[in-house]
Scaffold this active site. Sequence first.
Site, PDB file in Angstrom:
ATOM      1  N   LYS A 171     -17.183 -20.048  -9.987  1.00 49.51           N
ATOM      2  CA  LYS A 171     -16.235 -20.696  -9.054  1.00 49.51           C
ATOM      3  C   LYS A 171     -16.270 -22.186  -9.352  1.00 49.51           C
ATOM      4  O   LYS A 171     -17.167 -22.898  -8.913  1.00 49.51           O
ATOM      5  CB  LYS A 171     -16.687 -20.426  -7.616  1.00 49.51           C
ATOM      6  CG  LYS A 171     -15.613 -20.481  -6.580  1.00 49.51           C
ATOM      7  CD  LYS A 171     -14.956 -21.788  -6.283  1.00 49.51           C
ATOM      8  CE  LYS A 171     -15.615 -22.866  -5.538  1.00 49.51           C
ATOM      9  NZ  LYS A 171     -14.750 -24.096  -5.558  1.00 49.51           N
ATOM     10  N   GLU A 245     -28.593 -28.058  -7.584  1.00 54.13           N
ATOM     11  CA  GLU A 245     -28.666 -29.425  -8.107  1.00 54.13           C
ATOM     12  C   GLU A 245     -27.735 -30.268  -7.257  1.00 54.13           C
ATOM     13  O   GLU A 245     -26.542 -29.960  -7.161  1.00 54.13           O
ATOM     14  CB  GLU A 245     -28.203 -29.470  -9.567  1.00 54.13           C
ATOM     15  CG  GLU A 245     -29.222 -28.989 -10.563  1.00 54.13           C
ATOM     16  CD  GLU A 245     -30.541 -29.741 -10.523  1.00 54.13           C
ATOM     17  OE1 GLU A 245     -30.577 -30.901 -10.063  1.00 54.13           O
ATOM     18  OE2 GLU A 245     -31.554 -29.141 -10.921  1.00 54.13           O
ATOM     19  N   CYS A 279     -24.314 -37.794 -10.690  1.00 55.07           N
ATOM     20  CA  CYS A 279     -25.451 -37.702  -9.764  1.00 55.07           C
ATOM     21  C   CYS A 279     -26.639 -38.489 -10.312  1.00 55.07           C
ATOM     22  O   CYS A 279     -27.577 -38.772  -9.588  1.00 55.07           O
ATOM     23  CB  CYS A 279     -25.803 -36.259  -9.465  1.00 55.07           C
ATOM     24  SG  CYS A 279     -25.905 -35.247 -10.914  1.00 55.07           S
ATOM     25  N   GLU A 378     -25.674 -41.542  -0.823  1.00 58.53           N
ATOM     26  CA  GLU A 378     -24.989 -41.457  -2.114  1.00 58.53           C
ATOM     27  C   GLU A 378     -23.515 -41.822  -1.935  1.00 58.53           C
ATOM     28  O   GLU A 378     -22.822 -41.243  -1.111  1.00 58.53           O
ATOM     29  CB  GLU A 378     -25.104 -40.044  -2.686  1.00 58.53           C
ATOM     30  CG  GLU A 378     -24.591 -39.973  -4.111  1.00 58.53           C
ATOM     31  CD  GLU A 378     -24.737 -38.593  -4.737  1.00 58.53           C
ATOM     32  OE1 GLU A 378     -24.392 -37.597  -4.086  1.00 58.53           O
ATOM     33  OE2 GLU A 378     -25.175 -38.533  -5.903  1.00 58.53           O
TER      34      GLU A 378
HETATM   35  P1  ADP Z   1     -18.373 -32.544  -4.349  1.00 55.69           P
HETATM   36  O1  ADP Z   1     -18.618 -33.742  -3.522  1.00 55.69           O
HETATM   37  O2  ADP Z   1     -18.858 -32.633  -5.760  1.00 55.69           O
HETATM   38  O3  ADP Z   1     -16.992 -31.983  -4.217  1.00 55.69           O
HETATM   39  P2  ADP Z   1     -19.228 -30.207  -2.920  1.00 55.69           P
HETATM   40  O4  ADP Z   1     -20.629 -29.796  -2.594  1.00 55.69           O
HETATM   41  O5  ADP Z   1     -18.264 -30.369  -1.805  1.00 55.69           O
HETATM   42  O6  ADP Z   1     -19.405 -31.518  -3.756  1.00 55.69           O
HETATM   43  O7  ADP Z   1     -18.581 -29.205  -3.954  1.00 55.69           O
HETATM   44  C1  ADP Z   1     -19.279 -28.648  -5.060  1.00 55.69           C
HETATM   45  C2  ADP Z   1     -18.810 -27.209  -5.268  1.00 55.69           C
HETATM   46  O8  ADP Z   1     -19.188 -26.449  -4.121  1.00 55.69           O
HETATM   47  C3  ADP Z   1     -17.297 -27.072  -5.383  1.00 55.69           C
HETATM   48  O9  ADP Z   1     -16.990 -26.024  -6.302  1.00 55.69           O
HETATM   49  C4  ADP Z   1     -16.896 -26.693  -3.990  1.00 55.69           C
HETATM   50  O10 ADP Z   1     -15.667 -25.983  -3.921  1.00 55.69           O
HETATM   51  C5  ADP Z   1     -18.053 -25.798  -3.575  1.00 55.69           C
HETATM   52  N1  ADP Z   1     -18.243 -25.659  -2.121  1.00 55.69           N
HETATM   53  C6  ADP Z   1     -17.901 -26.526  -1.146  1.00 55.69           C
HETATM   54  N2  ADP Z   1     -18.194 -26.030   0.076  1.00 55.69           N
HETATM   55  C7  ADP Z   1     -18.747 -24.809  -0.127  1.00 55.69           C
HETATM   56  C8  ADP Z   1     -19.281 -23.795   0.741  1.00 55.69           C
HETATM   57  N3  ADP Z   1     -19.286 -23.910   2.052  1.00 55.69           N
HETATM   58  N4  ADP Z   1     -19.775 -22.681   0.159  1.00 55.69           N
HETATM   59  C9  ADP Z   1     -19.793 -22.530  -1.178  1.00 55.69           C
HETATM   60  N5  ADP Z   1     -19.296 -23.445  -2.032  1.00 55.69           N
HETATM   61  C10 ADP Z   1     -18.784 -24.578  -1.529  1.00 55.69           C
END
Ligand code: ADP
Length: 477
Positions: A171, A245, A279, A378
């Site tokens: 994903k 990570e 990061c 961050e």
């Molecule tokens: P960023 O600030 O890099 O967007 P996120 O943690 O929001 O960081 O997103 C990193 C990944 O995690 C993306 O692929 C995002 O779609 C996914 N993501 C965000 N929220 C969820 C959730 N509740 N469960 C699983 N995956 C998620």
Amino acid sequence: MLHKNLIGGEWVEGVGVTRNINPSNTDDVVGEYAQADAAQVEAAIAEARAAFASWSATPVEARADMLDAIGNEILARKEELGRLLSREEGKPLADGIGEVVRAGRIFKFFAAECLRLAGETIPSTRPGIQVEITREPVGVVGLITPWNFPAAIPAWKMAPALAYGNTVVLKPAELCPGSAWAIVEICARNLPKGVVNLVMGKGSVVGEALASSPHLDALSFTGSVEVGRHLAEVCAKTMKKCQLEMGGKNPLVVLDDADLEVAVNCAIQGAFYQTGQRCTASSRLVVTEAIHDRFVSAMIEAMVKLVVDDALKPGTQIGPVVDQRQLDQDLMYIEIGKQEGARLACGGELLTRATPGFYLQPALFTDTTPEMRINREEIFGPVASVIRVKDYEEALAVANDTPYGLSSGICTRSLKYAQHFKRHAQAGLVMVNLPTAGVDYHVPFGGRKASSYGPREQGRYALEFYTTVKTAYVLPV
Ligand code: ADP
């Protein structure tokens, strides 16, 4: 053309469409990408499960050849895929191509690793018995990846997963799914059906369904601390192995005896290159008294020369911020810094370029203290702060005074301080006279404290996560 999800070897439409927008030019739509729903996620997991028995039993040389072929195609198409990456994410073209090369090399590295999966034989404490320790694949692995390394991170999760015999459901980030889609398309032509599956869309829907599925064996995630924490709980509830990570607030210590030019280079690259959206970015520049003023002036002199422009334009050093949300966050922290009493010594303004995009002049704060929010949270943008300290001891204490622990750096010509820092920096990565960001692909990557959770990624250490250990006792009769 709609870029579809890949489920069991079939390209399928989703329930909605994401428009992938070029942050250097918001009038440019990079492509349309299908959004999956929870039912498609379950279908993808079921296909990966069905493919697992045969893939995990595929002879290692055959697996190695397939991964090598994927790596070769990625490398052969580096210009085209690098352009796509820079167009969707906004890092300069040379960095986009560099990242694609890295993704290709990762597949080739893990192709060879297929042939090196060794076990151990150990004498039993009981006479006549043999003890054998082997590693087996974990099963079906879910991979959730962020937008800032849209090719390298999917590659460094997929390649070891496949090399060690797992099947995967990927994903990618909703914001930049293009590079992952292109790599998966290459995988689909080189691997049996169902070994790699792709479900795109929102984290809260698709990511959540993947992480919480009782049919998934393990989850590898890269993203924010907030989502990572939540996923650790989800994985604990469903008893699956997880690897997370997350963020960083990485210090770069500059000591009085540093080579000024080296230190400024490390700080400029570490803090501002790739728009600070790493990061491992150096967001806290911890500088000792005697070099402080010279360092700050040299930084400002270098910063005003930085070329901030369209990622695809020749000569661009710093591309745009990835989207409006991230830009708003960067601007919010610049405001917070000013309100906290830090001095904005350079940058922080919005820039206008030939095309509409999210252009921000890299910003440097001075006169900051370790307690300020800009030094604790961050930001994930081209914003760095200088913290003035008395000596090495105070520098080390300030460097470690953070909830994070991903990367840390020191610029010094003293072997004594370099050695001490290497040992006492509370981080997974330590850089001496090098930027905190920028790592090799064949050695472990990961951090401590809130930055990482679970086994390390990359290099041979990746097998800790992507395999499970079996201990067999045999009495030969
Ligand atoms: P960023 O600030 O890099 O967007 P996120 O943690 O929001 O960081 O997103 C990193 C990944 O995690 C993306 O692929 C995002 O779609 C996914 N993501 C965000 N929220 C969820 C959730 N509740 N469960 C699983 N995956 C998620």
